[in-house]
Scaffold this motif. Sequence first.
Motif, PDB file in Angstrom:
ATOM      1  N   ILE A 133       6.066   0.267  16.507  1.00  0.00           N
ATOM      2  CA  ILE A 133       7.210   0.380  15.597  1.00  0.00           C
ATOM      3  C   ILE A 133       8.455   0.157  16.430  1.00  0.00           C
ATOM      4  O   ILE A 133       8.701   0.878  17.409  1.00  0.00           O
ATOM      5  N   ASN A 134       9.207  -0.854  16.085  1.00  0.00           N
ATOM      6  CA  ASN A 134      10.428  -1.179  16.810  1.00  0.00           C
ATOM      7  C   ASN A 134      11.574  -0.269  16.365  1.00  0.00           C
ATOM      8  O   ASN A 134      11.538   0.285  15.259  1.00  0.00           O
ATOM      9  N   PRO A 135      12.601  -0.117  17.195  1.00  0.00           N
ATOM     10  CA  PRO A 135      13.733   0.734  16.815  1.00  0.00           C
ATOM     11  C   PRO A 135      14.415   0.252  15.526  1.00  0.00           C
ATOM     12  O   PRO A 135      14.696  -0.935  15.375  1.00  0.00           O
ATOM     13  N   PHE A 136      14.641   1.178  14.618  1.00  0.00           N
ATOM     14  CA  PHE A 136      15.409   0.920  13.400  1.00  0.00           C
ATOM     15  C   PHE A 136      15.860   2.280  12.873  1.00  0.00           C
ATOM     16  O   PHE A 136      15.462   3.318  13.428  1.00  0.00           O
ATOM     17  N   PRO A 137      16.729   2.355  11.866  1.00  0.00           N
ATOM     18  CA  PRO A 137      17.307   3.640  11.475  1.00  0.00           C
ATOM     19  C   PRO A 137      16.325   4.775  11.191  1.00  0.00           C
ATOM     20  O   PRO A 137      16.666   5.945  11.375  1.00  0.00           O
ATOM     21  N   PHE A 138      15.092   4.458  10.754  1.00  0.00           N
ATOM     22  CA  PHE A 138      14.140   5.504  10.426  1.00  0.00           C
ATOM     23  C   PHE A 138      12.957   5.542  11.397  1.00  0.00           C
ATOM     24  O   PHE A 138      11.916   6.127  11.099  1.00  0.00           O
ATOM     25  N   SER A 139      13.085   4.876  12.544  1.00  0.00           N
ATOM     26  CA  SER A 139      11.996   4.939  13.521  1.00  0.00           C
ATOM     27  C   SER A 139      11.956   6.357  14.096  1.00  0.00           C
ATOM     28  O   SER A 139      12.953   7.068  14.124  1.00  0.00           O
ATOM     29  N   GLY A 140      10.795   6.753  14.539  1.00  0.00           N
ATOM     30  CA  GLY A 140      10.620   8.103  15.055  1.00  0.00           C
ATOM     31  C   GLY A 140       9.225   8.602  14.729  1.00  0.00           C
ATOM     32  O   GLY A 140       8.407   7.907  14.117  1.00  0.00           O
ATOM     33  N   PHE A 141       8.948   9.829  15.137  1.00  0.00           N
ATOM     34  CA  PHE A 141       7.605  10.374  14.993  1.00  0.00           C
ATOM     35  C   PHE A 141       7.166  10.450  13.530  1.00  0.00           C
ATOM     36  O   PHE A 141       6.010  10.174  13.204  1.00  0.00           O
TER      37      PHE A 141
ATOM     38  N   ILE B  91       0.803  -1.220   0.000  1.00  0.00           N
ATOM     39  CA  ILE B  91       0.000   0.000   0.000  1.00  0.00           C
ATOM     40  C   ILE B  91       0.838   1.274   0.000  1.00  0.00           C
ATOM     41  O   ILE B  91       0.302   2.367  -0.229  1.00  0.00           O
ATOM     42  N   TRP B  92       2.139   1.147   0.263  1.00  0.00           N
ATOM     43  CA  TRP B  92       3.013   2.330   0.256  1.00  0.00           C
ATOM     44  C   TRP B  92       4.455   1.870   0.159  1.00  0.00           C
ATOM     45  O   TRP B  92       4.819   0.825   0.680  1.00  0.00           O
ATOM     46  N   GLU B  93       5.288   2.696  -0.526  1.00  0.00           N
ATOM     47  CA  GLU B  93       6.705   2.330  -0.641  1.00  0.00           C
ATOM     48  C   GLU B  93       7.565   3.564  -0.828  1.00  0.00           C
ATOM     49  O   GLU B  93       7.177   4.525  -1.507  1.00  0.00           O
ATOM     50  N   ASP B  94       8.721   3.563  -0.193  1.00  0.00           N
ATOM     51  CA  ASP B  94       9.752   4.579  -0.357  1.00  0.00           C
ATOM     52  C   ASP B  94      11.040   3.839  -0.693  1.00  0.00           C
ATOM     53  O   ASP B  94      11.741   3.340   0.187  1.00  0.00           O
ATOM     54  N   LYS B  95      11.336   3.749  -1.967  1.00  0.00           N
ATOM     55  CA  LYS B  95      12.495   2.962  -2.404  1.00  0.00           C
ATOM     56  C   LYS B  95      13.809   3.583  -1.961  1.00  0.00           C
ATOM     57  O   LYS B  95      14.797   2.868  -1.758  1.00  0.00           O
ATOM     58  N   THR B  96      13.851   4.911  -1.790  1.00  0.00           N
ATOM     59  CA  THR B  96      15.106   5.553  -1.384  1.00  0.00           C
ATOM     60  C   THR B  96      15.514   5.152   0.032  1.00  0.00           C
ATOM     61  O   THR B  96      16.698   5.135   0.359  1.00  0.00           O
ATOM     62  N   ARG B  97      14.537   4.824   0.874  1.00  0.00           N
ATOM     63  CA  ARG B  97      14.837   4.392   2.243  1.00  0.00           C
ATOM     64  C   ARG B  97      14.570   2.906   2.455  1.00  0.00           C
ATOM     65  O   ARG B  97      14.665   2.412   3.584  1.00  0.00           O
ATOM     66  N   SER B  98      14.245   2.204   1.379  1.00  0.00           N
ATOM     67  CA  SER B  98      13.956   0.760   1.438  1.00  0.00           C
ATOM     68  C   SER B  98      12.853   0.456   2.446  1.00  0.00           C
ATOM     69  O   SER B  98      12.940  -0.475   3.255  1.00  0.00           O
TER      70      SER B  98
ATOM     71  N   LEU C 251       7.982  -2.711   6.580  1.00  0.00           N
ATOM     72  CA  LEU C 251       9.234  -3.420   6.327  1.00  0.00           C
ATOM     73  C   LEU C 251      10.355  -2.435   6.015  1.00  0.00           C
ATOM     74  O   LEU C 251      10.153  -1.456   5.287  1.00  0.00           O
ATOM     75  N   HIS C 252      11.533  -2.714   6.571  1.00  0.00           N
ATOM     76  CA  HIS C 252      12.736  -1.973   6.213  1.00  0.00           C
ATOM     77  C   HIS C 252      13.749  -2.967   5.674  1.00  0.00           C
ATOM     78  O   HIS C 252      14.189  -3.865   6.396  1.00  0.00           O
ATOM     79  N   GLN C 253      14.057  -2.843   4.395  1.00  0.00           N
ATOM     80  CA  GLN C 253      14.951  -3.808   3.738  1.00  0.00           C
ATOM     81  C   GLN C 253      14.471  -5.240   3.981  1.00  0.00           C
ATOM     82  O   GLN C 253      15.255  -6.127   4.324  1.00  0.00           O
ATOM     83  N   SER C 254      13.165  -5.434   3.843  1.00  0.00           N
ATOM     84  CA  SER C 254      12.499  -6.740   4.002  1.00  0.00           C
ATOM     85  C   SER C 254      12.435  -7.240   5.440  1.00  0.00           C
ATOM     86  O   SER C 254      11.942  -8.336   5.691  1.00  0.00           O
ATOM     87  N   THR C 255      12.928  -6.446   6.402  1.00  0.00           N
ATOM     88  CA  THR C 255      12.839  -6.821   7.815  1.00  0.00           C
ATOM     89  C   THR C 255      11.610  -6.171   8.440  1.00  0.00           C
ATOM     90  O   THR C 255      11.436  -4.952   8.325  1.00  0.00           O
ATOM     91  N   PRO C 256      10.750  -6.935   9.086  1.00  0.00           N
ATOM     92  CA  PRO C 256       9.559  -6.357   9.730  1.00  0.00           C
ATOM     93  C   PRO C 256       9.951  -5.462  10.904  1.00  0.00           C
ATOM     94  O   PRO C 256      10.655  -5.900  11.814  1.00  0.00           O
ATOM     95  N   VAL C 257       9.503  -4.211  10.888  1.00  0.00           N
ATOM     96  CA  VAL C 257       9.850  -3.275  11.958  1.00  0.00           C
ATOM     97  C   VAL C 257       8.628  -2.597  12.576  1.00  0.00           C
ATOM     98  O   VAL C 257       8.746  -1.961  13.631  1.00  0.00           O
TER      99      VAL C 257
END
Length: 203
Positions: free
Chosen positions: A104-112, A9-16, A59-65
């Motif tokens: 949302i679990n901690p990952f490089p783009f987690s946050g508000f 339903i949504w994708e940002d390829k620049t941030r995977s 998903l971030h780089q195919s990892t569920p976050v």
Amino acid sequence: MPFINYRNIWEDKTRSLKIITDFGTKNDTFDAVIHVRRFENSTPVVFDFDHYSQQYCLLHQSTPVGSMTITRHIHGPLDCSECYPHNLLEFYGPVLGSACKFRINPFPFSGFRTLRLMIREVWRDRLQDGTRLDLINAEQKLVPFYKRIGYSVIKGSDFTHPLLGTKSVALMLATDPTRRSFLRDLFERLPNPLLLIDVLKNL
């Protein structure tokens, strides 16, 4: 982790990053949701309503976050449905749903920013299936957070969660474009929004 039957339903390829969805529990998307829930729990909990709910996973780089579960009233009992006003369940049943198990679990783009994005994209998808009213329950300490999103506390709805034992409260969010919320611009585009003032008349 392969994902065979799902919708993107949504994708940002620049941030995977992408958000996927599927229905029920017998699919790869729900396996990913369990992966997110397992982050702080050694034994993941699968609830009865999971089997007839729409599951969303970030998903971030195919990892569920990140994950969120949406139950529509027409598909089965909501989480803690006995704690919501019966009048609302009866009157708004076909357009009523309940969001739960959002994390949302901690990952490089987690946050508000990512949290807000996921809420908006899940709602964008929900509006297409006719959802116009959302009922949720939350721990009392989280009420300010949900008010910031746009939810209103249902007066006199304080209860103890039957499974978690937490002091909780029921809240609702109508697709009202006249009220401030994370989703106001989405609601403004609806040909048939649901005003909160009208919902309150049916309490």
